[in-house]
Design a protein around this motif. Structure first.
Motif, PDB file in Angstrom:
ATOM      1  N   LEU A   3       0.826  -1.194   0.000  1.00 15.35           N
ATOM      2  CA  LEU A   3       0.000   0.000   0.000  1.00 15.35           C
ATOM      3  C   LEU A   3       0.870   1.259   0.000  1.00 15.35           C
ATOM      4  O   LEU A   3       0.530   2.267  -0.635  1.00 15.35           O
ATOM      5  N   ALA A   4       2.000   1.175   0.691  1.00 16.44           N
ATOM      6  CA  ALA A   4       2.896   2.336   0.754  1.00 16.44           C
ATOM      7  C   ALA A   4       3.469   2.656  -0.624  1.00 16.44           C
ATOM      8  O   ALA A   4       3.589   3.836  -0.997  1.00 16.44           O
ATOM      9  N   SER A   5       3.827   1.621  -1.383  1.00 19.28           N
ATOM     10  CA  SER A   5       4.395   1.891  -2.716  1.00 19.28           C
ATOM     11  C   SER A   5       3.330   2.449  -3.652  1.00 19.28           C
ATOM     12  O   SER A   5       3.620   3.288  -4.511  1.00 19.28           O
ATOM     13  N   ILE A   6       2.073   2.016  -3.480  1.00 24.52           N
ATOM     14  CA  ILE A   6       0.982   2.591  -4.265  1.00 24.52           C
ATOM     15  C   ILE A   6       0.798   4.061  -3.882  1.00 24.52           C
ATOM     16  O   ILE A   6       0.653   4.938  -4.736  1.00 24.52           O
ATOM     17  N   ALA A   7       0.809   4.326  -2.571  1.00 22.22           N
ATOM     18  CA  ALA A   7       0.625   5.700  -2.092  1.00 22.22           C
ATOM     19  C   ALA A   7       1.730   6.611  -2.610  1.00 22.22           C
ATOM     20  O   ALA A   7       1.459   7.754  -3.029  1.00 22.22           O
ATOM     21  N   ASP A   8       2.975   6.136  -2.582  1.00 18.85           N
ATOM     22  CA  ASP A   8       4.097   6.928  -3.100  1.00 18.85           C
ATOM     23  C   ASP A   8       3.914   7.220  -4.584  1.00 18.85           C
ATOM     24  O   ASP A   8       4.186   8.336  -5.051  1.00 18.85           O
ATOM     25  N   VAL A  31       1.146   7.457  -6.307  1.00 22.15           N
ATOM     26  CA  VAL A  31       0.034   8.376  -6.576  1.00 22.15           C
ATOM     27  C   VAL A  31       0.244   9.733  -5.896  1.00 22.15           C
ATOM     28  O   VAL A  31      -0.270  10.748  -6.351  1.00 22.15           O
ATOM     29  N   GLY A  32       1.026   9.734  -4.787  1.00 22.14           N
ATOM     30  CA  GLY A  32       1.242  10.965  -4.050  1.00 22.14           C
ATOM     31  C   GLY A  32       0.154  11.236  -3.027  1.00 22.14           C
ATOM     32  O   GLY A  32      -0.249  12.397  -2.817  1.00 22.14           O
ATOM     33  N   VAL A  33      -0.353  10.165  -2.403  1.00 27.36           N
ATOM     34  CA  VAL A  33      -1.374  10.303  -1.365  1.00 27.36           C
ATOM     35  C   VAL A  33      -0.931   9.501  -0.149  1.00 27.36           C
ATOM     36  O   VAL A  33       0.111   8.855  -0.157  1.00 27.36           O
ATOM     37  N   SER A  34      -1.741   9.518   0.900  1.00 31.68           N
ATOM     38  CA  SER A  34      -1.400   8.763   2.096  1.00 31.68           C
ATOM     39  C   SER A  34      -1.777   7.294   1.942  1.00 31.68           C
ATOM     40  O   SER A  34      -2.623   6.934   1.122  1.00 31.68           O
ATOM     41  N   SER A  93      -5.875   2.757   1.249  1.00 38.12           N
ATOM     42  CA  SER A  93      -6.628   1.731   1.965  1.00 38.12           C
ATOM     43  C   SER A  93      -8.131   1.975   1.843  1.00 38.12           C
ATOM     44  O   SER A  93      -8.915   1.036   1.625  1.00 38.12           O
ATOM     45  N   ARG A  94      -8.545   3.247   1.970  1.00 38.73           N
ATOM     46  CA  ARG A  94      -9.969   3.556   1.835  1.00 38.73           C
ATOM     47  C   ARG A  94     -10.478   3.279   0.431  1.00 38.73           C
ATOM     48  O   ARG A  94     -11.608   2.825   0.232  1.00 38.73           O
ATOM     49  N   ALA A  95      -9.628   3.544  -0.576  1.00 42.83           N
ATOM     50  CA  ALA A  95     -10.020   3.294  -1.965  1.00 42.83           C
ATOM     51  C   ALA A  95     -10.292   1.812  -2.205  1.00 42.83           C
ATOM     52  O   ALA A  95     -11.113   1.450  -3.066  1.00 42.83           O
ATOM     53  N   LEU A 140      -9.439  10.199  -8.314  1.00 41.92           N
ATOM     54  CA  LEU A 140      -8.354   9.676  -7.491  1.00 41.92           C
ATOM     55  C   LEU A 140      -8.372   8.141  -7.478  1.00 41.92           C
ATOM     56  O   LEU A 140      -7.314   7.503  -7.517  1.00 41.92           O
ATOM     57  N   ARG A 141      -9.565   7.578  -7.443  1.00 40.48           N
ATOM     58  CA  ARG A 141      -9.661   6.106  -7.488  1.00 40.48           C
ATOM     59  C   ARG A 141      -9.045   5.575  -8.781  1.00 40.48           C
ATOM     60  O   ARG A 141      -8.358   4.558  -8.781  1.00 40.48           O
ATOM     61  N   LYS A 142      -9.293   6.257  -9.875  1.00 43.91           N
ATOM     62  CA  LYS A 142      -8.729   5.825 -11.153  1.00 43.91           C
ATOM     63  C   LYS A 142      -7.201   5.854 -11.117  1.00 43.91           C
ATOM     64  O   LYS A 142      -6.541   4.936 -11.600  1.00 43.91           O
ATOM     65  N   ARG A 143      -6.637   6.920 -10.518  1.00 43.44           N
ATOM     66  CA  ARG A 143      -5.182   7.019 -10.425  1.00 43.44           C
ATOM     67  C   ARG A 143      -4.615   5.897  -9.551  1.00 43.44           C
ATOM     68  O   ARG A 143      -3.572   5.317  -9.857  1.00 43.44           O
ATOM     69  N   ILE A 144      -5.308   5.584  -8.474  1.00 42.80           N
ATOM     70  CA  ILE A 144      -4.863   4.501  -7.589  1.00 42.80           C
ATOM     71  C   ILE A 144      -4.942   3.159  -8.316  1.00 42.80           C
ATOM     72  O   ILE A 144      -4.023   2.334  -8.220  1.00 42.80           O
ATOM     73  N   ASN A 145      -6.022   2.939  -9.071  1.00 43.76           N
ATOM     74  CA  ASN A 145      -6.161   1.681  -9.820  1.00 43.76           C
ATOM     75  C   ASN A 145      -5.070   1.535 -10.868  1.00 43.76           C
ATOM     76  O   ASN A 145      -4.525   0.443 -11.073  1.00 43.76           O
TER      77      ASN A 145
END
Length: 362
Positions: free
Chosen positions: A27-32, A34-37, A42-44, A55-60
């Motif tokens: 999750l941390a590497s995904i957050a890094d 995308v540039g979010v926490s 985790s909420r996404a 933002l969900r699209k960017r995370i996906n």
């Protein structure tokens, strides 16, 4: 039964311990990326409606790029592997892989391993979703039919860090370990069998879906051998749908309407051949005198129809047992291998133009 086994060489050949050393995306590497926490990522995943659509699209996208697979195991179990073995097949139609699954499951139970079964129906998008879902349960290994998969599926399986056993086909590059046979060689043997019995105008009939690479390999072997023998090019009459007797009958009628000189038909499966022979009877064609019919699979009914059907018999039970053995060996640190299992050409009356009694030919 002869089985040849060879160890695989190359950069992708890693021992179990080496594969586990490969860092998995978090999750941390995904957050890094995308540039979010981490909490936002985790909420996404847990409550996507609480995160705005863009933002969900960017995370996906980030998860896709990093081959991240969500972990369905809770809390303290999140770093463990389960006793599950994911088994992915391309079809359950007419129980084509039933014997493999049954033998595989029985053998794995002896080692306290459970099967989680998924059926892709030859759909690459479905294969991607099912593989991702299985990996989210942190299986001990994955066994999957075939060696030809969408590139993203290959990436996911390679990055999973677990043993991957590809079944049923060995004619090409494999991810990790493979157990099966060369389908192009099967097609070539079918052509030689018919040519040796005096057939000269061959056709390939049946279900030929875009992602059924194994049927296409058999067709290629048939075509290549026909060219070598200097006979007419193989005529194809297929539809991209599941095989059935009704499809076989329809295609036989269509084929002979446009190519009345055909004297031998190779079907991609036995159930298609059953329909082909029904269609030939409607046309007043004699099998094998006017047209020889040959298939693949050795369905239980193949020896019971009139005339009995010449076909290819894969050793499904042996593939299932060897796959289970390979899974256990790889889990325990064994090296990746490719194991080739023999198949048998069962010569019966449907291709026997003379009066010789039908026999089993290896």
């Amino acid at each position: 039964m002869t089985i040849s086994t060879k160890a695989r060489d190359g950069d992708d050949d890693r021992s179990a311990s080496e594969r586990k050393d490969r860092p998995a995306p978090t999750l941390a590497s995904i957050a890094d990326r995308v540039g979010v926490s981490v909490n936002t990522v985790s909420r996404a995943l847990r409550a996507p409606n609480t995160v705005r659509v863009e933002l969900r699209k960017r995370i996906n996208v980030a998860m896709e790029e990093l081959n991240y697979v969500p972990n369905r195991l809770a809390g303290g179990l999140s770093g463990t592997r389960t006793d599950i073995v994911g088994v992915v097949v391309t079809s359950l139609y007419y129980s084509e892989f039933a014997s493999i699954i049954d033998t595989l499951q029985s053998s794995l139970l002896e080692h306290d391993l459970q099967v989680m079964l998924a059926n892709t129906r030859y759909n690459p998008d479905q294969e991607m979703k099912l593989v991702r879902s299985i990996l989210s349960w942190r299986p001990a290994a994955v066994a999957i039919i075939g060696i030809d998969h969408p590139p993203k599926v290959v990436e996911l399986l390679k990055s999973s860090g677990i043993p991957i056993i590809e079944m049923w086909d060995t004619s090409g590059p494999v991810i990790d370990t493979a157990i099966g046979f060369d389908h192009q060689a099967v097609g070539a043997a079918q052509a030689r069998h018919l040519i040796d019995r005096g057939y000269r105008k061959l056709a390939f009939v049946g279900s030929l879906r875009e992602n059924d690479r194994r049927a296409r390999k058999r067709l290629f072997g048939l075509e290549t051998e026909a060219v070598k023998a200097g006979i007419a090019p193989v005529v194809t009459c297929t539809e991209p749908i599941g095989g059935s007797p009704d499809l076989g009958e329809k295609l036989a009628l269509d084929l002979l309407q446009t190519h009345p000189g055909i004297d031998a038909i190779v079907c991609n499966s036995d159930v298609v051949a059953f329909g082909v022979m029904r269609g030939l009877r409607k046309l007043g064609k004699r099998v094998p005198e006017d047209i020889g019919v040959m298939a693949f699979g050795d369905n239980e009914a193949a020896a019971c129809i009139t005339p009995p059907l010449t076909t290819i018999r894969p050793d499904r039970e042996r593939i299932g047992r060897l796959t289970a053995d390979a899974i256990v060996a790889r889990i325990n640190g064994g090296e990746p291998q490719t194991t080739i299992v023999d198949w048998k050409l069962v010569a019966r009356q449907s291709t026997q133009r003379d009066t010789v009694e039908p026999t089993d030919a290896g």
